[in-house]
Design a protein around this motif. Structure first.
Motif, short mmCIF file in Angstrom:
data_model
loop_
_atom_site.label_atom_id
_atom_site.label_comp_id
_atom_site.label_asym_id
_atom_site.label_seq_id
_atom_site.Cartn_x
_atom_site.Cartn_y
_atom_site.Cartn_z
N LEU A 1 42.53 42.78 41.40
CA LEU A 1 42.07 42.05 42.59
C LEU A 1 43.24 41.72 43.52
O LEU A 1 43.14 41.84 44.75
CB LEU A 1 41.35 40.76 42.18
N ALA A 2 44.34 41.31 42.92
CA ALA A 2 45.48 40.89 43.73
C ALA A 2 46.05 42.05 44.55
O ALA A 2 46.65 41.84 45.60
CB ALA A 2 46.58 40.29 42.85
N ASN A 3 45.87 43.27 44.07
CA ASN A 3 46.35 44.44 44.80
C ASN A 3 45.31 45.00 45.76
O ASN A 3 45.51 46.06 46.35
CB ASN A 3 46.77 45.54 43.82
N SER A 4 44.17 44.32 45.87
CA SER A 4 43.06 44.87 46.66
C SER A 4 42.77 43.97 47.86
O SER A 4 43.38 42.91 48.02
CB SER A 4 41.81 44.94 45.78
N SER A 5 41.81 44.41 48.66
CA SER A 5 41.36 43.52 49.73
C SER A 5 39.99 42.93 49.37
O SER A 5 39.18 42.63 50.24
CB SER A 5 41.31 44.29 51.05
N ALA A 6 39.76 42.76 48.08
CA ALA A 6 38.48 42.21 47.62
C ALA A 6 38.26 40.82 48.22
O ALA A 6 39.21 40.03 48.30
CB ALA A 6 38.48 42.11 46.09
N PRO A 7 37.05 40.52 48.63
CA PRO A 7 36.80 39.20 49.22
C PRO A 7 37.09 38.05 48.25
O PRO A 7 37.48 36.96 48.68
CB PRO A 7 35.31 39.25 49.59
N GLY A 8 36.95 38.32 46.96
CA GLY A 8 37.16 37.24 45.98
C GLY A 8 38.61 37.06 45.56
O GLY A 8 38.92 36.27 44.66
N ARG A 9 39.52 37.81 46.20
CA ARG A 9 40.93 37.80 45.76
C ARG A 9 41.53 36.39 45.72
O ARG A 9 42.02 35.94 44.68
CB ARG A 9 41.73 38.69 46.72
N GLU A 10 41.50 35.69 46.83
CA GLU A 10 42.16 34.38 46.91
C GLU A 10 41.52 33.39 45.95
O GLU A 10 42.20 32.60 45.28
CB GLU A 10 42.10 33.82 48.34
N GLN A 11 40.19 33.46 45.92
CA GLN A 11 39.48 32.51 45.06
C GLN A 11 39.82 32.74 43.58
O GLN A 11 40.00 31.79 42.82
CB GLN A 11 37.98 32.68 45.29
N ALA A 12 39.92 34.00 43.20
CA ALA A 12 40.24 34.30 41.80
C ALA A 12 41.64 33.79 41.46
O ALA A 12 41.85 33.20 40.39
CB ALA A 12 40.15 35.80 41.56
N LEU A 13 42.57 33.99 42.38
CA LEU A 13 43.94 33.51 42.12
C LEU A 13 43.96 31.98 41.99
O LEU A 13 44.61 31.43 41.10
CB LEU A 13 44.87 33.94 43.25
N ALA A 14 43.22 31.31 42.86
CA ALA A 14 43.20 29.85 42.82
C ALA A 14 42.54 29.35 41.53
O ALA A 14 43.03 28.42 40.88
CB ALA A 14 42.47 29.31 44.04
N ARG A 15 41.47 30.01 41.16
CA ARG A 15 40.75 29.58 39.97
C ARG A 15 41.61 29.78 38.72
O ARG A 15 41.65 28.95 37.81
CB ARG A 15 39.45 30.37 39.85
#
Ligand code: BAL
Ligand code: ZN
Length: 880
Positions: free
Chosen positions: A731-745
């Motif tokens: 996810l971190a290497n992608s432009s997935a919409p959930g990227r930031e949220q996943a990192l924060a979680r």
């Protein structure tokens, strides 16, 4: 600063027989009373007692019962010399030190309120004045006194003799180590810790106590380290007949630690990273790392502690040998042939990724260096990993039984002594009746040899000739090299892909075998195989039988053939890497000339990768390695001028094209390698997860909704850290919409787990989306600190060493950042700073525009005032 030379070695004038120490532990001011008995060394004609001290305050010095005045000794530059001392000397030394202020993490220091020591290589002199050199071995008795509430646990080497209350809120513990040891193996731990303990019955029937000590709250993370320790004990008994010699063996985990772990006699101190594991916080790689580091430190008990190094130039004597032993142990723990091969591939990848560049750069040094300014700078991949390859070559040349005979003779001759790499080589030679004098060049010559292969087939004679020629490029201080003694393991494949029986001309053996170990000892030699019924495809340097570059001309068809058929799994992997490398290097050239990185016309590579990915007979762990493209660093090594952006663009384009071309196959592999049910870190399950996560990473290269959903679902459903971090990295290497949220979680979920927070920093530092500005932003996060080496490594090192396309930003901002951090770390922890300083040592290999900016950054560091000798040595050699 002064350069120390191997040629200047002289035995110590005095030997120490006994050491008694008393510590009054206090973070602000610890007092250390040391009583030494010494006697003149018959092997030296020196008459001075020479003691070393570094940053310690000398409170009192008494010799043979009388206080020594300043007339009786000289003290300066860290050396205390007592002139014209008598034959027998008793010294009483009192020193004062300040553990809470010690951020170097060498000597005695405080981590999270507890006391720890690190004495290798020269940390003992930060505790007291002492002949702190490994050829001075003595017996130690250590009394620890400290506040009972704050420091309920008091540990040192050996056996606990006595403990009790001192009545004033303080308590004591007296420890005695029955074995002679060098000062670098001294250790103490004091603090509030808890332990998991088990007893273990040795082969001899003796029962020993095993303990793993951690901070409170971490007892749910010690079982794997304990199991690894028990497996290591068993393995060393079975493989080498070596038994644990103490009644008690302790491992203690500490969060602030410069290295991975340390083999102090009976009291191993470990970086938490190599102890703590449960499925929630540790990945498969963490589990494997713990197993190998626990083994490594345990194995040092014989290879390092019982037989130690005469001087620090001999460091590889213990490190190369012990790495080899831990590699063999890990391979045996997997147990299958294919598992062994995968382990071998993994080890060779490390060698090529880190050691080959070192051997080709300004810090290149022989496995047994000739000089150093700061010995801490020589705990290198050359001393460790290339050193292990050198030890492995003995086994390749002598066979497993021959190697064991050599080990037995080594212990028979040298147990209890401090010896040299030559002593080890002679034990190997003498035990096997072999002349291994030329083999010495592996210890004395730096640089990676190049072996060129030429072949000729004579159908009429049914003869196949292999001509091997060797060369080795100059390295600092070594313009000319002599030929090495190189074992080259060779097999010949027939047109069906089967091993041919080998009849080596002149070998004297009528017996047919399928792998021959050719001994290349001259600049060029021709080896002739007889009864070769058809033109074979040679498989050369099987199992990577020597740490060399191999130049061999294969056609793409031959590489694909080897990749599909070679019975040597290492060379099957190697053929695929060569195939990919060839294509990628051609594309880098295209890009440099203004063309596109687009990996069109990669048909043969796609076919070969598809065949590997869909071959259900293959071990998933092997598939994962075979389907991973050579790294950007490994590609860079093949080029005369490195353009990190071109390399990155090509590798990325290649990944996308493989993702696209094999999309359906990746999806099938993803599904087929799920590991439902309870997590287990065993090699088979780990291999499946590895392949599954590789499939995910490839699919996410497509950066489409389906791939984003797959990663997100994996993240949401993960029941172990391998799957969770695999999904998060994708996810971190992608432009997935959930990227930031996943990192924060992820951060919220694991905020309390320091080792997982390290992963969080590291993953972002290495993401292709993270530039210098983003790293600076991460440094402002409340959880970031430069003082903790793991944390500094997780963000700064991961970015500078693991994110080449962003680090090498064209404007030089990455290098400016690097210089700032080296300078900041230098003031805190020189050892860690010097490691980071190594990042730019290959600056001359880069394209001119980057070179200039790198050089300016190096010069900025070199011009810094109060530079430690650690960092100074690295930047001076880099700029030389
Ligand atoms: N002796 C330093 C840490 C290690 O290699 O085990
Ligand atoms: Zn070691």
């Amino acid at each position: 600063p002064q350069t120390i030379y191997r040629k200047d070695y002289a035995p110590p004038a005095y030997l120490v027989e006994t050491v008694e120490m008393g510590f009054d532990l206090d973070p602000d001011l610890t007092r250390v009373a040391t009583r030494l008995t010494l006697s003149r060394n018959p092997e030296s004609d020196g008459k001075s007692v020479v003691l070393y001290g570094d940053g310690v305050q000398l409170v009192q010095l008494r010799m043979n019962g009388r206080e020594l005045t300043r007339r009786g000794y000289a003290l300066g530059n860290g050396v205390l010399e007592i002139f014209n001392a008598p034959e027998q000397v008793t010294l009483e030394i009192e020193t004062a030190i300040h553990p809470a202020l010690n951020t170097s993490l060498m000597g005695l220091y405080v981590s999270n309120g507890n006391f720890f020591t690190q004495c290798e290589a020269e940390g003992f002199r930060k505790i007291t004045f002492f002949p702190d050199r490994p050829d001075v071995m003595a017996k130690y008795k250590v009394m620890l006194r400290a506040d009972k509430k704050k420091y309920p646990v008091l540990l040192s080497n050996g056996n606990l003799i006595e403990q009790g209350d001192l009545g004033d809120g303080r308590h004591y513990a007296l420890w005695e180590d029955p074995f002679k040891k060098p000062s670098y193996l001294f250790a103490l731990v004091a603090g509030s810790l808890v332990c998991q303990e088990e007893t273990c019955t040795l082969k001899s029937g003796r029962e020993v106590l095993l303990q793993v000590w951690v901070e409170e709250g971490n007892l749910d993370k010690t079982q794997h380290a304990m199991d690894s320790l028990k497996h290591s004990i068993r393995w060393d008994e079975e493989r080498y007949g070596l038994e644990l010699d103490l009644d008690r063996f302790m491992i203690v985990a500490v969060g602030d630690f410069n290295m991975g772990a340390m083999e102090n006699k009976g009291l191993n101190i470990f970086n938490t990273k190599y102890v703590l594991a449960n499925p929630r916080i540790a990945t498969d790689a963490d589990y494997a790392g713990i197993e190998s580091v626990v083994a490594h430190e345990y194995f040092h008990n014989w290879t390092g502690n019982r037989v130690t190094c005469r001087d620090w130039f001999q460091l590889s004597l213990k490190e190369g040998l012990t790495v080899f032993r831990d590699q063999e142990f890990s391979a045996d723990m997997i147990g299958t042939d294919s598992g062994r091969a995968v382990k071998r591939i993994e080890d060779v990848r490390v060698l090529r990724q880190a050691q080959f560049p070192e051997d080709a750069g300004p810090m290149a040094h022989p496995v047994r260096p000739d000089s150093y300014v700061e010995i801490n700078n020589f705990y290198t991949v050359t001393v460790y990993e290339k050193g292990a390859e050198v030890v492995r070559m003995y086994q390749t040349l002598l066979g497993r039984d021959g190697f064991r005979k050599g080990m037995d003779l080594y212990f028979e001759r040298h147990d209890g002594h401090a010896v040299t790499c030559d002593d080890f080589r002679l034990a190997m030679a003498d035990a096997n009746g072999r002349d291994l004098s030329q083999f010495e060049l592996w210890y004395s010559q730096a640089g990676t040899p190049r072996v060129k292969v030429e072949t000729a087939y004579d159908a009429g004679q049914e003869a196949f000739e292999i001509t091997l020629s060797q060369s080795c490029a100059p390295t600092p201080g070594q313009a000319e090299k002599k030929p090495f003694h190189i074992p080259v393991a060779v097999g010949l494949l027939d047109s069906q892909g089967l091993d041919m029986p080998l009849f080596l001309d002149g070998s004297g053996s009528a017996e047919a075998f399928t792998t021959a170990v050719l001994e290349l000892t001259e600049s060029s030699q021709t080896f002739r195989f007889k009864h070769v019924k058809e033109k074979p495809v040679p498989s050369v340097l099987r199992n990577f039988s020597a740490p060399v570059h191999l130049d061999i001309d294969y056609t793409e068809a031959e590489l694909a053939f080897l990749m599909a058929h070679d019975s040597d799994a290492f060379n099957r992997w190697e053929a695929g890497q060569r195939l990919a490398m060839r294509r990628m290097l051609a594309l880098v050239k295209t890009v440099r000339e203004g063309g596109q990185a687009d990996a069109g016309a990669a048909g043969p590579l796609h076919d070969a990768f598809r065949a590997t990915l869909t071959d259900s007979r293959l071990d998933p762990a092997f598939q994962e390695f075979a389907l991973t493209l050579p790294s950007e660093t490994v590609l860079a090594e093949q080029l005369d001028v490195v353009d990190p952006h071109a390399i990155h663009a090509v590798r990325q384009a290649m990944r996308r094209s493989l993702a696209q071309a094999l999309r359906g196959e990746w999806q099938i592999a993803y599904q087929a390698n799920r590991t439902p049910g309870e997590y287990s870190p065993d090699a088979e399950s780990a291999g499946k997860r590895g392949l599954k996560n590789l499939a995910l990473a490839y699919l996410v290269e497509l950066d489409d909704d389906a791939a984003h959903r797959l990663a997100q679902t994996q993240y949401d459903n993960a029941n172990n850290m391998t799957d969770r971090i695999g999904a998060l990295a994708a996810l971190a290497n992608s432009s997935a919409p959930g990227r930031e949220q996943a990192l924060a979680r992820f951060y919220e979920d694991f905020e309390q787990e320091a080792l997982v927070v390290d992963k969080w920093f590291s993953l972002q530092a290495m993401s292709r989306k993270t530039d210098v500005a983003a790293v600076r932003e991460l440094m402002r996060h409340p959880a970031f600190t430069l003082k903790n080496p793991n944390r500094a490594r997780s963000l700064i090192f991961s970015f500078c060493n693991g994110n080449p396309s962003q680090f090498h930003a064209a404007d030089g901002s990455g290098y400016e950042f690097w210089a700032e951090q080296v300078i900041a770390l230098n003031a805190i922890n020189p050892q860690v700073a010097a490691r980071l300083a190594r990042t730019l040592d290959r600056w001359r290999k880069y394209e001119p525009a980057l070179q200039q900016k790198m050089k300016a950054a190096l010069q900025k560091v070199a011009a810094t005032r109060s530079l430690s000798k650690d960092v100074l040595e690295v930047v001076t050699k880099s700029l030389a």
